[in-house]
Scaffold this active site. Structure first.
Site, mmCIF file in Angstrom:
data_model
loop_
_atom_site.group_PDB
_atom_site.id
_atom_site.type_symbol
_atom_site.label_atom_id
_atom_site.label_comp_id
_atom_site.label_asym_id
_atom_site.label_seq_id
_atom_site.Cartn_x
_atom_site.Cartn_y
_atom_site.Cartn_z
ATOM 1 N N HIS A 236 -25.063 38.397 -12.318
ATOM 2 C CA HIS A 236 -24.161 38.542 -11.000
ATOM 3 C C HIS A 236 -25.466 38.671 -9.924
ATOM 4 O O HIS A 236 -24.748 39.616 -8.536
ATOM 5 C CB HIS A 236 -24.102 40.316 -11.321
ATOM 6 C CG HIS A 236 -22.981 40.740 -12.554
ATOM 7 N ND1 HIS A 236 -22.001 40.358 -12.799
ATOM 8 C CD2 HIS A 236 -23.933 40.982 -13.071
ATOM 9 C CE1 HIS A 236 -21.937 41.152 -13.720
ATOM 10 N NE2 HIS A 236 -22.992 41.582 -14.537
ATOM 11 N N HIS B 178 -17.753 38.769 -16.014
ATOM 12 C CA HIS B 178 -18.474 38.435 -17.595
ATOM 13 C C HIS B 178 -18.088 36.949 -17.623
ATOM 14 O O HIS B 178 -18.399 37.160 -19.238
ATOM 15 C CB HIS B 178 -18.571 39.879 -18.471
ATOM 16 C CG HIS B 178 -19.016 40.795 -17.646
ATOM 17 N ND1 HIS B 178 -18.927 41.898 -17.299
ATOM 18 C CD2 HIS B 178 -20.810 41.042 -17.414
ATOM 19 C CE1 HIS B 178 -19.529 43.007 -16.226
ATOM 20 N NE2 HIS B 178 -20.796 42.216 -16.898
#
Lengths: 212, 330
Positions: free
Chosen positions: B57, B218
């Protein structure tokens, strides 16, 4: 049979548990494939391999120390969910045996009850949710009854191991409500929860060491 | 076939952390094992603000370590929570005796490992508190683990970081963080999925005439696919449900974050912000602060997220306070 498990017994218990999980790693992973993401057996086996070395290197001076090492290893091994919960479970055994020369049946009953409470609280899992709690709870009840009834350590551990096994087998018929298994629902029916099976292996190893 | 700059896929996180720390020597220090990043110049006498989560991320969270924001960040493996032992070590390293605030995105693994770390720290006499960030409107359902945490984490970390710098105590910071999180909602749209390090295929395929609407960070599919179209058609579909969820109306003030998910250009993101601002203005909502750029990614996913945060004077003042981190500085 001995009425206590000393440091050497506890180390044998940990090794017997590691052996059992390694033997069953393929089966556990297969179970996890039906209900989770298929890495449970290999993750457990890897964490236990590390634990073997860590326990051997630790030079335990109290009966709880090997479990303390086991707990730390699991809490530091992977950031998933079942590993850390097992870590906190072992940690309760570490706490119960901190500073003690040996575990009595009563201490094991206390550690199991506290471990149950910890796993239930952190995992928000209740009996019947198809988790490791479904093996812990009957083992805890069996141990409490054994203490109440004045059973020997080996008799108590035999009873706990049988209860945990029955509890684990019983998860075959349960629908998952917690953890990854909750995403697959009925697809997991017919095979037991791998976490509950691992708990049964844990008490099976204790029974073996106690010679029951 | 997707190509990546990767050696051994298993080493991606460790190698990136090493490079990150080497690139920002004036800002951060890396502890390699257990892995965590702390400020190069540790703060003293304040509550420590610590966050963490799976890698993949970036720049979240390590990019926000520095003055005015995080004291430490704890990166896990790709899309995997850091361990409780990592979180404990990072928290210990930055605790000044006034306690540690954990800012945690709402995912089962992250929540569990941070809660466990909190218990381990309590056993050692270190006080900690948790702020859960759960801003993803696409996962707002009555059952299950609740809304996922996404880009609002940047705002919570910035605001709590500034308040900690000013001397707020742990209880005040926890309450502040929870208030900001409660007033934040995000929606994300993907144009193409990202690929895990070492994998040549993206985690899902999208037809050219559709977008993944309400996607997570994700690589998972969203519940909905909608028609692809120009920005002026897609952005209003993001703004309206957010405004409704936050109860925004004429005279409301918001902070808006337009965030790239990894492979979307700033050129597009500024265009998205322009559309969002226009739609909000038409509804009488005042965008009083904004952040546009790539801050919370999903590997190399193409797409963007829009986060709206209810803004009051306190939040704005803390947002405006100085910050000096690798990914955010003013």
């Amino acid at each position: 049979m001995a009425e206590q498990l000393d440091i050497a017994d506890v180390e044998r218990w940990v090794l017997a548990f590691a052996d059992a999980v390694e033997e069953e790693a393929g089966y556990l992973t297969d179970l996890d494939r039906r209900s989770g993401d298929g890495d449970f057996g290999s993750n457990m086996a890897a964490a236990l391999r590390r634990s073997r070395e860590a326990v051997a290197a630790a030079g335990s001076t109290a009966a709880g120390d090997p479990f303390q090492v086991l707990g730390e290893t699991f809490l530091g091994h992977s950031g998933g969910t079942s590993g850390p919960l097992f870590g906190m479970w072992f940690r309760e055994f570490g706490k119960a045996g901190a500073g003690a020369e040996a575990f009595t049946l009563e201490m094991l009953a206390g550690a199991t009850a506290n471990g149950w409470a910890t796993v239930a609280r952190l995992g928000s899992a209740r009996v019947g949710d198809r988790t490791m709690v479904d093996a812990i709870a009957p083992a805890s009840e069996a141990l409490a009854e054994a203490v109440e009834g004045g059973l020997s350590l080996s008799e108590g551990l035999r009873s706990a191991a049988e209860a945990a096994r029955v509890g684990a087998d019983g998860t075959s018929g349960l629908l998952g409500r917690r953890g990854r298994t909750s995403y697959v629902g009925e697809a997991a029916l017919g095979s037991p929860d791998p976490g509950a099976v691992a708990v049964a292996l844990f008490y099976g190893a204790a029974r073996e060491v106690a010679g029951a | 076939m997707r190509r990546q700059f990767v050696n051994d896929p298993g080493d991606v996180v460790a190698e990136a952390l090493e490079g990150f720390a080497a690139a920002w020597p004036g800002h951060v220090r890396l502890n390699a094992d257990p892995a965590y990043v702390v400020r190069a110049r540790p703060a003293s006498g304040k509550v420590a603000v610590v966050s963490g989560g799976g890698s993949g991320h970036e720049p979240l969270h390590v990019g926000f370590v520095g003055t005015g924001m995080l004291d430490a960040a704890v990166p896990g493996a790709v899309f995997t929570s850091p361990t409780a032992v990592q979180i404990r070590a990072a928290s210990r390293a930055v605790d000044t005796g006034r306690g540690v605030l954990h800012v945690v995105k709402n995912y089962t693994g992250d929540v569990l490992n941070f809660r466990i770390a909190g218990e381990l720290l309590a056993d050692e006499g270190v006080e900690s508190g948790i702020v859960l960030v759960d801003d993803d409107l696409a996962t707002d359902t009555d059952d299950g683990p609740g809304r996922r945490g996404t880009a609002a984490a940047v705002v919570v970390e910035k605001v709590c970081g500034a308040a900690a710098e000013r001397g707020a105590d742990l209880a005040e910071l926890t309450a502040l963080g929870r208030r900001v999180a409660a007033g934040s909602r995000t929606l994300s749209v993907a144009l193409a999925a990202g690929a895990h390090p070492g994998q040549s295929r993206p985690s899902f395929e999208l037809p050219g005439d559709e977008v993944e609407f309400g996607v997570g960070i994700h690589g998972e599919r969203a519940r909905q696919r909608r028609a692809f179209g120009p920005s002026r058609e897609i952005v209003p579909q993001m703004v309206s449900p957010l405004a409704e969820a936050l109860g925004l109306g004429r005279g409301s003030r918001v902070l808006a974050v337009v965030n790239g998910l990894g492979a979307t250009s700033d050129l597009e993101l500024y265009g998205v912000f322009r559309e969002a601002r226009r739609v909000l203005k038409d509804a009488g909502v005042d965008v009083v602060r904004s952040l546009v750029g790539t801050y919370v990614t999903s590997l190399d996913m193409a797409g963007c997220s829009l986060t709206l945060v209810r803004a009051d004077d306190e939040v704005l003042e803390l947002w405006d306070a100085p910050v000096a981190t690798p990914a955010l500085t003013w």
